[in-house]
Design a protein around this motif. Structure first.
Motif, PDB file in Angstrom:
ATOM      1  N   PHE A 160       0.846  -1.181   0.000  1.00  0.00           N
ATOM      2  CA  PHE A 160       0.000   0.000   0.000  1.00  0.00           C
ATOM      3  C   PHE A 160       0.888   1.239   0.000  1.00  0.00           C
ATOM      4  N   PHE A 162       2.035   3.931   1.361  1.00  0.00           N
ATOM      5  CA  PHE A 162       2.023   4.782   2.552  1.00  0.00           C
ATOM      6  C   PHE A 162       2.781   6.072   2.332  1.00  0.00           C
ATOM      7  N   PRO A 267      -8.991  11.998   6.411  1.00  0.00           N
ATOM      8  CA  PRO A 267      -7.909  11.507   7.275  1.00  0.00           C
ATOM      9  C   PRO A 267      -7.142  10.371   6.616  1.00  0.00           C
ATOM     10  N   PHE A 269      -5.323   7.801   4.529  1.00  0.00           N
ATOM     11  CA  PHE A 269      -5.259   7.555   3.088  1.00  0.00           C
ATOM     12  C   PHE A 269      -6.660   7.387   2.517  1.00  0.00           C
ATOM     13  N   ASP A 270      -7.657   7.912   3.205  1.00  0.00           N
ATOM     14  CA  ASP A 270      -9.029   7.690   2.767  1.00  0.00           C
ATOM     15  C   ASP A 270      -9.296   8.241   1.387  1.00  0.00           C
ATOM     16  N   HIS A 274     -10.889   6.823  -3.774  1.00  0.00           N
ATOM     17  CA  HIS A 274     -11.679   7.675  -4.668  1.00  0.00           C
ATOM     18  C   HIS A 274     -10.835   8.177  -5.826  1.00  0.00           C
ATOM     19  N   ASP A 431     -21.621   1.511  -6.254  1.00  0.00           N
ATOM     20  CA  ASP A 431     -21.591   2.445  -5.119  1.00  0.00           C
ATOM     21  C   ASP A 431     -20.289   3.222  -5.046  1.00  0.00           C
ATOM     22  N   LYS A 435     -20.169   7.240  -4.998  1.00  0.00           N
ATOM     23  CA  LYS A 435     -19.557   7.968  -3.881  1.00  0.00           C
ATOM     24  C   LYS A 435     -18.488   8.917  -4.385  1.00  0.00           C
ATOM     25  N   LEU A 496     -26.541   5.445   1.020  1.00  0.00           N
ATOM     26  CA  LEU A 496     -25.132   5.720   1.264  1.00  0.00           C
ATOM     27  C   LEU A 496     -24.951   6.888   2.208  1.00  0.00           C
ATOM     28  N   PRO A 512     -21.106  14.052   3.000  1.00  0.00           N
ATOM     29  CA  PRO A 512     -20.941  13.908   4.444  1.00  0.00           C
ATOM     30  C   PRO A 512     -19.517  14.115   4.912  1.00  0.00           C
ATOM     31  N   LEU A 513     -18.560  14.060   3.972  1.00  0.00           N
ATOM     32  CA  LEU A 513     -17.174  14.204   4.389  1.00  0.00           C
ATOM     33  C   LEU A 513     -16.691  15.636   4.227  1.00  0.00           C
ATOM     34  N   VAL A 516     -15.436  16.931   7.562  1.00  0.00           N
ATOM     35  CA  VAL A 516     -14.361  16.208   8.255  1.00  0.00           C
ATOM     36  C   VAL A 516     -13.085  17.018   8.206  1.00  0.00           C
TER      37      VAL A 516
ATOM     38  N   SER B 493      -4.624   0.958   5.868  1.00  0.00           N
ATOM     39  CA  SER B 493      -4.764   1.784   4.689  1.00  0.00           C
ATOM     40  C   SER B 493      -6.024   2.630   4.686  1.00  0.00           C
ATOM     41  N   TYR B 494      -7.066   2.168   5.372  1.00  0.00           N
ATOM     42  CA  TYR B 494      -8.344   2.834   5.149  1.00  0.00           C
ATOM     43  C   TYR B 494      -9.110   2.879   6.454  1.00  0.00           C
ATOM     44  N   GLU B 568     -23.000   2.555   7.396  1.00  0.00           N
ATOM     45  CA  GLU B 568     -22.193   3.589   6.758  1.00  0.00           C
ATOM     46  C   GLU B 568     -22.135   4.841   7.625  1.00  0.00           C
ATOM     47  N   ALA B 579     -10.610  12.082  12.973  1.00  0.00           N
ATOM     48  CA  ALA B 579     -10.128  13.414  12.588  1.00  0.00           C
ATOM     49  C   ALA B 579      -9.997  14.288  13.828  1.00  0.00           C
TER      50      ALA B 579
END
Lengths: 522, 619
Positions: A160, A162, A267, A269-270, A274, A431, A435, A496, A512-513, A516, B493-494, B568, B579
């Motif tokens: 991954f 990082f 936050p 690696f979210d 996407h 989905d 998203k 979702l 929704p993010l 954040v 990772s997530y 979700e 966060a």
């Protein structure tokens, strides 16, 4: 037709002697490779970006549009540790004593490690007192490997991303020889993606975000760094990818979407999943957009179905829409060749007495075929028409093998193209794609009708009746089928957690993010 | 014989689920009431006093008012009340006119009141020439809203979606666009006013419908016309001892039945389901008068005799009518109020205990006392002879595909519904009343979470622990039993991965320094708040579905099973808390070079979370 002022001059033939001809590459670049999954696309991109950042030239071509030259990391030591290390778990299970476990394992690694010289891993002892803890950590890191369920050779397995310490290029190694680069998993499309972002309008705005990703300011990156010996500087020069356009709206849209996702400041690696989805989508859209330009047709549109329990009219139209678009790239190739055949140059040459050799020269100039060094390229009669015919056939076959599949494979990888619920391919966004589209296009909230309009204007996606009307015309348009389709999209978004319904007439798509990252701002 | 009683039933019937045109509903009802000689149902809307105060001479300085909501919320009705209050022309109000103006005195200032009864029905151009076109009128309001010296005051009633749409079409000048953005923000964020502009924005959809139910029931059940019904009772007919309408009316007056109905409405409120007043009246009308075998499926006085003679009174059961059982499937599904109530799946959910009583109670000695008390005592809608015959046939039938099984099972649905409303409070705990619904923890939600919070008392620790346990299971993806700390776990990772095994931090439930977890009331809704530092906290609203989800997960259900949307949501909440953790760390003083230290999460045999620390030395 494509604006010639925006084209980048083609590279010298000597740079691409492996290419049988120069048709797909002329139109789309060298090269669009179909057997590269979206994550591999992203990883290839990151390894290029990391190398350029090291050179102080992140997302900045400095006017040099060809060639793209960079020196990516190889990190064979790390890769041996992670993926060529079956003896470790055996040793850890058998020997409880720390010292004997270390010595036995180090000895084994010394003998079995490939592509790294000297194969010496004793530096690990000074960082990790306990052998069993190291084994645990490596197992943990290995579990984060990207697409770990696919059965690839160990040199093509990827950690991954990082941070810079975890990035490396795709290699192959046989026996104890030096590792070499094969362009199967990293097929150069990631390099094209890099160049596209360099040439996007918002490249300057994107640079700090990308820089943050590549700075690797997190404990995982540090950990992966500690696992490698100091001064692992083995790097080779890579080059020869070619993107034929200085600027294009497809690049700008790609850049805008990336920027929108990065700005959410998710936050960890979210953001990565996407970005992976959006990149695959935009590469597929790029190919179709260029094909449409080449054929001088209208911008392609995509009638999208939200999977319904029964077969609906929208599904039929979606299947037809897919078939239409699937032919676009092939038509672009044909259009290029027809362009040559109808050019005054060709017609003039064909009427001369030495028509064949003149025509052959024209072709060699324009599409680098038939190659002088490969007489088997064309061994038919000395007839320009036959020559052209063979070119058509060969170009079409070649296109079908790789570049012609991009629409299907990248579209499928992005979650746009699927067979779910039926046995034919059509556009049915999943989905993950939905998203990603909301995150890239909606800031805090957006009225639902406006959201549908945005999806149409930016990507060509048709969900609801208004957009369907624009594409299919007013007569025999089944409005209710599209209304039901839009309602299904609404319900999906609600599941979702991305929709707020106020009343029958009023619904808002929510990101929704959005908040954040806002808490961390100023 | 006086026909007041019969007319009253006819009037009530008009409120029920008949197919009709809904526009100008308020006026139609009033006209009908006058024609039949009954007084219409009236009660004071909770907002009425405030609204009238805004337009009074001794009120505060002038503010404009926007009334919004869905159809049937009572917007036109309230506008009518205001118009009467300012002595407006009642004859004009009775016409089709949509736009009214009148000079009035508010807060000592003389202003012009512009009243728009329904923004969508407002004609584009005015016949009387009072405005050039709709857009200019709306622009005038926009100016009035932002310009404190304006002498215009508006009262506009519009459905929420159309409110925004009309304003988008009204033009692009600054004021109009600012007004639209303001309305959008007030609508989506549920605010009723802002300090910046003199505007009262009332979204009638946001009124708790349990409050409206109370008002409607009071007005309905205490109406004088019922006495007239008693007075005009016919033997073996309308309002006799066997009359289902009379029985339904008396049942609805029963405090136990009423309180259970109110509970259902309260739960709808806490599931963010809103129903307008018109639909509540529709429900009550259907509940009293529903019967599947009569015209329009609503009884009239003249139908009673034949129903009693045919012996089908049980089909008019109040308890089935509340769920629209008397209507056809398509009709029921098209009416939102029934769709909401049917989401509780009352009648289809059950427990072994209850079904044992229903099926075997008559025969089994140990169950018989309960059977007698709960079913046999009610010969109207409970265990009548017909029920007993079907029960016997079901138990003793030899063949599987006998039709008797299907009829009896259909009766069971009706009996379960009846039991939900009539199970006495002392039996509610031992027999687990709420197992009759889809939300097994709903009773607890009302009695042990909502009620104490409204009294400003703390919620029981056991409930908070259970919620924390549920959260931990979703956050980590493991079957953890830890309930004293909230485990903030992430995967490499997530952060939204299903299984997260790296522990970032633990937040204790019991307060320690500035960290704590608490259940508080926020905007009248129970919320879980996680405090990480003095100024750092995140909250999770606990509507009914989320509460049910977390409780079920804590007791062993898999997170993916009950509600994907909830899952979700909770993962998004985890993202927010992580966060917040980063925010807190950033505020702490920097600590110099640290060895790399990780905490891997694992579970011991009894499910407690244990940490395995891994340290990397940087020599």
């Amino acid at each position: 037709m494509i604006d010639q002022a925006l084209r980048v001059p083609p590279p010298r033939p000597a740079d691409h002697l492996q290419n049988e001809m120069w048709v797909d590459e002329q139109i789309w670049g060298h090269r669009l490779w179909d057997t590269q999954s979206p994550w591999l696309l992203f990883l290839e991109f990151l390894s290029v970006a990391e190398a350029k950042r090291r050179d102080g030239m992140l997302l900045d071509e400095r006017g040099q549009l060809y060639p793209l030259q960079f020196r990516p990391n190889k990190r064979m030591g790390l890769r041996n540790l992670l993926f060529n290390n079956e003896s470790m778990s055996r040793t850890a299970a058998r020997l409880a004593d720390n010292n004997s476990a270390w010595s036995e394992w180090l000895q084994e690694m010394h003998e079995t490690a490939q592509g790294v010289s000297p194969p010496d891993f004793t530096y690990l002892r000074s960082h990790f007192r306990s052998f069993h803890q190291l084994e645990l950590l490596l197992a943990l890191l290995r579990s984060s490997a990207v697409e770990s369920d696919s059965n690839r050779r160990w040199t093509s397995r990827f950690l991954f991303p990082f941070g810079p310490n975890a990035l490396y290029e795709d290699l192959t190694v046989k026996g104890s020889t030096q590792p070499s680069r094969e362009y199967i998993n990293f097929g150069r499309t990631g390099e094209l993606l890099y160049m596209m972002l360099c040439r996007a309008d918002c490249a300057n705005a994107l640079r700090p975000c990308l820089d943050r990703f590549l700075a690797g300011d997190n404990p995982w990156n540090t950990l992966v760094g500690v696992l490698q010996p100091e001064g692992d500087q083995d790097r080779s020069l890579r080059e020869a990818s070619y993107l034929p356009y200085r600027r294009h709206s497809a690049f700008d849209r790609l850049g805008e979407d990336w920027l929108a996702v990065c700005r959410l400041q998710l936050p960890g690696f979210d953001a990565y999943p996407h970005l992976v989805t959006l990149s695959a989508l935009h590469v597929a859209l790029y190919q179709l957009a260029i094909a449409a330009d080449q054929c001088a047709t209208t911008r392609p549109h995509f009638i999208c179905e939200l999977v319904a329990p029964r077969k609906t009219l929208v599904r039929e139209l979606s299947t037809m829409s897919y078939l239409d678009n699937a032919q676009l790239s092939r038509r672009a190739v044909e259009s290029l060749i027809s362009g040559i055949a109808e050019s005054p140059e060709w017609l003039d040459a064909a009427s001369q007495s030495n028509a064949f050799s003149l025509c052959k020269t024209i072709l060699q100039d324009k599409v680098r075929w038939p190659r002088a060094a490969h007489p088997e390229d064309y061994d038919g009669p000395e007839d320009p028409a036959r020559l052209l015919g063979d070119l058509r056939t060969n170009a079409s076959n070649r296109h079908r093998q790789h570049a012609g599949n991009i629409h299907r494979t990248y579209g499928g990888g992005a979650g746009l193209v699927s067979r779910r619920g039926t046995n034919r391919l059509r556009y049915a966004p999943n989905d993950g794609l939905i998203k990603a589209l909301v995150l890239a296009n909606v800031q805090q909230r957006m009225e639902f009708g406006q959201f549908l309009a945005t999806l149409f204007n930016r990507y060509g996606f048709v969900f609801g009746e208004r957009e369907a009307e624009r594409v299919l015309g007013k007569d025999d348009l089944d409005k209710r089928a599209f209304q039901a389709n839009a309602e299904r999209l609404e319900r999906r978004l609600a599941t979702l957690g991305m929709l707020r319904r106020l009343s029958d007439a009023c619904a808002y798509v929510i990101n929704p993010l959005w908040s954040v990252g806002q808490h961390d701002r100023g | 014989m006086s026909t007041v009683g019969i007319n009253w039933i006819r009037f009530l019937r008009q409120h029920g689920p008949l197919s009709r045109n809904d526009s100008m509903y308020d006026e139609q009802i009033h006209r009908l009431a006058r024609r039949l000689g009954v007084s219409p149902l009236s009660f004071e809307h909770p907002l009425e006093r405030r609204l009238l105060g805004v337009f009074s001479a001794d009120g505060p300085s002038p503010v404009s008012v926007v009334l919004t909501g869905t159809a049937g919320d009572g917007k036109t009705h309230l506008c009518g009340k205001v118009w009467r209050h300012v002595d407006g022309d009642l004859a004009a109000w009775g016409s089709d006119e949509q736009y009214f103006t009148k000079p009035i005195l508010v807060g000592g200032r003389a202003v012009t009141l512009h009243l728009i009864r329904d923004l969508t029905a407002l004609p584009e151009h005015d016949e009387q020439g009072r405005y050039a076109d709709k857009a200019s009128l709306l622009q005038r309001l926009a100016r009035a809203t932002f310009d404190t010296s304006s002498t215009d005051v508006f009262l506009i009633a519009a459905n929420d979606g159309q409110l925004l749409e009309e304003w988008t079409r009204a033009g692009n000048d600054d004021r109009t666009v600012a007004a639209r953005d303001l309305f959008e923000r007030l609508l989506v964020e549920d605010l009723s006013e802002t300090a910046e502009v003199p505007l009262l924005f009332c979204n009638l959809s946001r009124r708790p419908c349990s409050q409206l139910l109370d008002l409607a029931l009071d007005a309905l059940l205490t109406h004088t016309a019922w006495q007239a019904c008693y007075d005009s009772a016919e033997p073996e007919g309308f309002f006799s001892g066997n009359c289902p309408i009379r029985r339904n009316y008396e049942l609805l007056k029963d405090p136990l039945v009423r309180s259970r109905l109110r509970n259902l409405f309260e739960l709808c409120d806490h599931s963010d389901l809103h129903t307008p007043i018109r639909r509540i009246l529709l429900l009550l009308s259907n509940a009293l008068l529903g019967h599947p075998g009569v015209k329009d499926r609503l009884m009239q006085a003249g139908d009673i005799r034949s129903i009693v003679a045919a012996g089908t009174t049980a089909k008019a059961s109040l308890f089935s009518n509340i769920f629209g059982g008397n209507l056809t499937d398509t009709r029921r599904e098209s009416l939102e109020i029934f769709e909401f109530l049917n989401r509780f799946r009352i009648g289809y959910e059950t427990s072994n205990k209850i079904d044992n009583i229903l099926i075997f109670g008559a025969a089994d000695d140990s169950l018989r006392p309960l059977y007698e008390r709960l079913l046999a005592s009610d010969s109207f809608y409970g265990a009548d002879e017909w029920y007993r015959a079907a029960q016997l046939a079901y138990i003793e039938s030899a063949e599987e595909d006998d039709g008797s099984a299907a009829t009896f099972l259909a009766t069971l649905v009706a009996q379960r519904r009846r039991l939900f409303f009539t199970l006495p409070d002392d039996l509610a705990e031992p027999l687990r009343l709420w197992d009759l619904t889809m939300f097994q923890y709903a009773g607890e939600y009302l009695a042990r979470v909502l009620y104490p919070l409204k009294q400003n008392a703390p919620v029981e620790r056991a409930i908070l622990s259970r919620l924390v346990r549920g959260l931990n299971r979703v956050f980590t993806g493991l079957l953890a039993t830890t309930d004293r700390d909230l485990l903030l776990a992430t995967s490499l990772s997530y952060s939204g991965a299903r299984v997260s095994q790296i522990l970032e931090d633990r937040i204790p439930v019991t307060p320690r320094l500035h960290e704590r977890i608490a259940l508080v009331l926020c905007n009248d809704r129970p919320t879980l708040s996680v405090h990480l530092a003095e100024n750092v906290k995140r909250i999770l609203g606990l509507n009914l579905t989320r509460y049910e989800f977390l409780s079920r997960v804590a007791e062993g259900a898999l997170p993916g099973s009950f509600s994907r949307e909830c899952y979700e949501d909770i993962l998004a909440f985890k993202s927010q808390v992580l966060a917040a953790l980063t925010e807190r760390r950033r505020a702490e003083p920097p600590q110099g070079p640290q060895p790399l230290y990780l905490r891997l999460l694992d579970l011991d045999p009894s499910g407690n979370a244990i940490e395995q620390p891994v340290e990397v030395l940087n020599d």
